[in-house]
Motif scaffolding. Sequence first.
Motif, short mmCIF file in Angstrom:
data_model
loop_
_atom_site.label_atom_id
_atom_site.label_comp_id
_atom_site.label_asym_id
_atom_site.label_seq_id
_atom_site.Cartn_x
_atom_site.Cartn_y
_atom_site.Cartn_z
N CYS A 1 0.94 -1.23 -0.10
CA CYS A 1 -0.35 0.18 0.13
C CYS A 1 0.71 1.42 0.00
CB CYS A 1 -0.83 0.17 0.72
SG CYS A 1 -2.51 -1.36 0.71
N ILE A 2 2.05 1.15 0.66
CA ILE A 2 3.10 2.07 0.47
C ILE A 2 3.66 2.59 -0.52
CG2 ILE A 2 5.28 3.25 1.51
CD1 ILE A 2 3.45 3.52 3.62
N ALA A 3 4.10 1.30 -1.09
CA ALA A 3 4.03 1.57 -2.73
C ALA A 3 3.14 2.21 -3.73
CB ALA A 3 4.93 0.16 -3.30
N HIS B 1 3.73 6.06 -5.57
CA HIS B 1 3.62 5.56 -6.99
C HIS B 1 2.16 6.38 -7.51
CE1 HIS B 1 4.49 4.36 -10.85
NE2 HIS B 1 3.31 3.59 -11.55
N TRP B 2 1.49 6.45 -6.40
CA TRP B 2 -0.17 7.28 -7.66
C TRP B 2 0.02 8.72 -7.40
CZ3 TRP B 2 -5.37 7.22 -4.17
CH2 TRP B 2 -6.13 7.81 -5.06
N ILE B 3 0.18 9.51 -6.34
CA ILE B 3 0.48 11.01 -5.48
C ILE B 3 1.72 10.86 -5.33
CG2 ILE B 3 -2.32 10.87 -6.50
CD1 ILE B 3 -2.16 11.14 -3.31
N GLY B 4 2.54 10.37 -4.75
CA GLY B 4 3.59 11.05 -3.91
C GLY B 4 4.91 11.24 -4.21
N ASP C 1 14.90 2.67 -9.16
CA ASP C 1 14.73 4.69 -9.12
C ASP C 1 14.81 5.21 -8.46
OD1 ASP C 1 15.10 3.58 -12.45
OD2 ASP C 1 12.51 3.33 -12.12
N LEU C 2 13.83 4.34 -7.46
CA LEU C 2 13.02 4.88 -6.40
C LEU C 2 13.21 4.49 -5.30
CD1 LEU C 2 12.47 8.75 -5.95
CD2 LEU C 2 10.53 6.97 -4.74
N VAL C 3 13.93 4.78 -3.83
CA VAL C 3 12.52 4.17 -2.46
C VAL C 3 12.15 5.15 -1.87
CG1 VAL C 3 13.36 2.91 -0.08
CG2 VAL C 3 14.43 2.68 -2.61
N ALA C 4 11.06 5.19 -1.68
CA ALA C 4 10.47 6.08 -0.83
C ALA C 4 10.03 5.09 1.06
CB ALA C 4 8.65 6.24 -1.37
N ILE C 5 10.22 6.22 2.12
CA ILE C 5 9.91 6.01 3.54
C ILE C 5 9.17 6.25 4.03
CG2 ILE C 5 11.62 4.76 5.02
CD1 ILE C 5 13.44 5.10 3.65
N GLY C 6 8.47 5.43 4.58
CA GLY C 6 7.43 6.22 5.87
C GLY C 6 7.57 5.51 6.41
N GLY C 7 6.36 5.72 7.78
CA GLY C 7 6.40 5.32 8.90
C GLY C 7 7.04 5.92 9.94
N GLY C 8 6.48 5.87 11.16
CA GLY C 8 7.24 6.81 12.29
C GLY C 8 8.14 6.84 12.53
N PHE C 9 8.98 5.48 12.96
CA PHE C 9 10.12 6.10 13.13
C PHE C 9 11.06 6.41 11.72
CE2 PHE C 9 14.75 4.01 13.95
CZ PHE C 9 14.96 4.25 15.17
N SER C 10 11.31 6.72 11.01
CA SER C 10 11.89 6.62 9.18
C SER C 10 12.21 8.63 9.73
CB SER C 10 10.46 7.21 8.26
OG SER C 10 9.50 7.77 8.21
N ARG C 11 10.87 8.67 10.62
CA ARG C 11 10.87 10.57 10.54
C ARG C 11 11.91 10.60 12.12
NH1 ARG C 11 5.79 10.32 9.19
NH2 ARG C 11 4.89 9.97 10.90
N VAL C 12 12.87 9.59 12.91
CA VAL C 12 13.86 10.30 13.88
C VAL C 12 15.04 10.94 13.65
CG1 VAL C 12 15.34 8.61 13.01
CG2 VAL C 12 15.01 8.95 15.64
N SER C 13 14.96 11.48 12.64
CA SER C 13 15.60 12.27 12.20
C SER C 13 16.37 12.10 10.74
CB SER C 13 17.43 12.21 12.59
OG SER C 13 18.57 12.89 12.15
N SER D 1 3.49 11.96 4.11
CA SER D 1 3.47 11.85 5.70
C SER D 1 3.14 11.00 6.05
CB SER D 1 3.23 13.16 5.76
OG SER D 1 3.30 13.37 6.99
N ASP D 2 2.11 11.01 7.71
CA ASP D 2 1.31 9.99 7.75
C ASP D 2 0.36 8.83 7.14
OD1 ASP D 2 -0.45 11.97 8.85
OD2 ASP D 2 -0.27 10.87 10.86
N GLU D 3 -0.24 9.82 5.81
CA GLU D 3 -1.31 9.54 4.97
C GLU D 3 -0.92 8.59 3.81
OE1 GLU D 3 -3.22 13.36 3.31
OE2 GLU D 3 -3.82 13.85 5.11
N GLY D 4 -0.34 7.97 3.75
CA GLY D 4 0.21 7.27 2.85
C GLY D 4 -0.35 5.88 2.81
#
Length: 310
Positions: A119-121, A125-128, A248-260, A291-294
């Motif tokens: 779902c994240i992927a 790909h859809w709008i992120g 081509d690309l890796v998009a990372i979300g999730g709460g801990f991805s924002r630690v720094s 963000s956290d809506e992904g």
Amino acid sequence: MPTPLALAVDFGGTKVEAALVDELGRLVPDSRHRRPTGPTASADELDEAVRAVATAALAALPADAELIGVGAGSAGPIDVATGRVSPLNVPAWREHPLRDLLVEAAPGVPVTLRIDGLCIALAEHWIGAGRDAENLLGMVVSTGVGGGIVIGGRAVASPTGNGGHIGHIEVGGFDDRCSCGGRGCLEAIASGPRTVAWARAQGFEGTTGEDLARAHAAGDAIAIAAVERSGRAIGQAIASATNLLDLDLVAIGGGFSRVSPVLFDHARAAVAERTAFSFATRVEIVPSGLSDEGPLIGAAALVHRPDLVV
């Protein structure tokens, strides 16, 4: 014509969320609801949490709208054939009928279940952040570490639904025992709880990812080492995945991805060491564009954009 809406559900190791999402990937105002999950919750409590968020979200359905389906993402492993889930960090649910639960909550419309990483992927790909990428990996770094793959512009669902689960790729140089039974799995090294646990073993006194983030920002040496360790493991796993899939690309979300933000710098540095493989070092590693809506947007894409799934 009524506005077509999807009920999007995201079930993870910390929380379950639901919201109504339109065909452009926008959450309907006041439709987003959340309840805790966690390793100590009983099966009945988890069932009630899912029912509660789904019911609350559906209560926000506008009079001029039509519910056309339910899309659900869950922490894995899952079984798409039976609609059952066994989230590794939620021990009360083993082979649990999540899809049936959602059919009861929203009768009369189709329910599609996929792993949360897919779902994240899809969302990216859809709008992120991955709108212009044909080959991408979407990652969740939170209570666990998950992932999903888009190849040639289509998300790869896989036979059982667990394809792309990068959290259980073993990372060289690490020997951390994983709940899946393996050693050196990315999730066992780089998830929020396991990174905090490693830091505490070195003398860190905080107990949460938020504590670690604050300590890192304040220059705490153990927190800095913990984030570097997590980021390097993420980068090594991405390098392996990129060598396999030519990403081509890796998009990372999730709460801990924002630690720094430096978590991403450490990951990029680990990839950059593959100096002889320009096809691998070209991969971009970026934060989620949603963000956290992904996870909710990706779950809704299962309904609104089934053409994006193989």
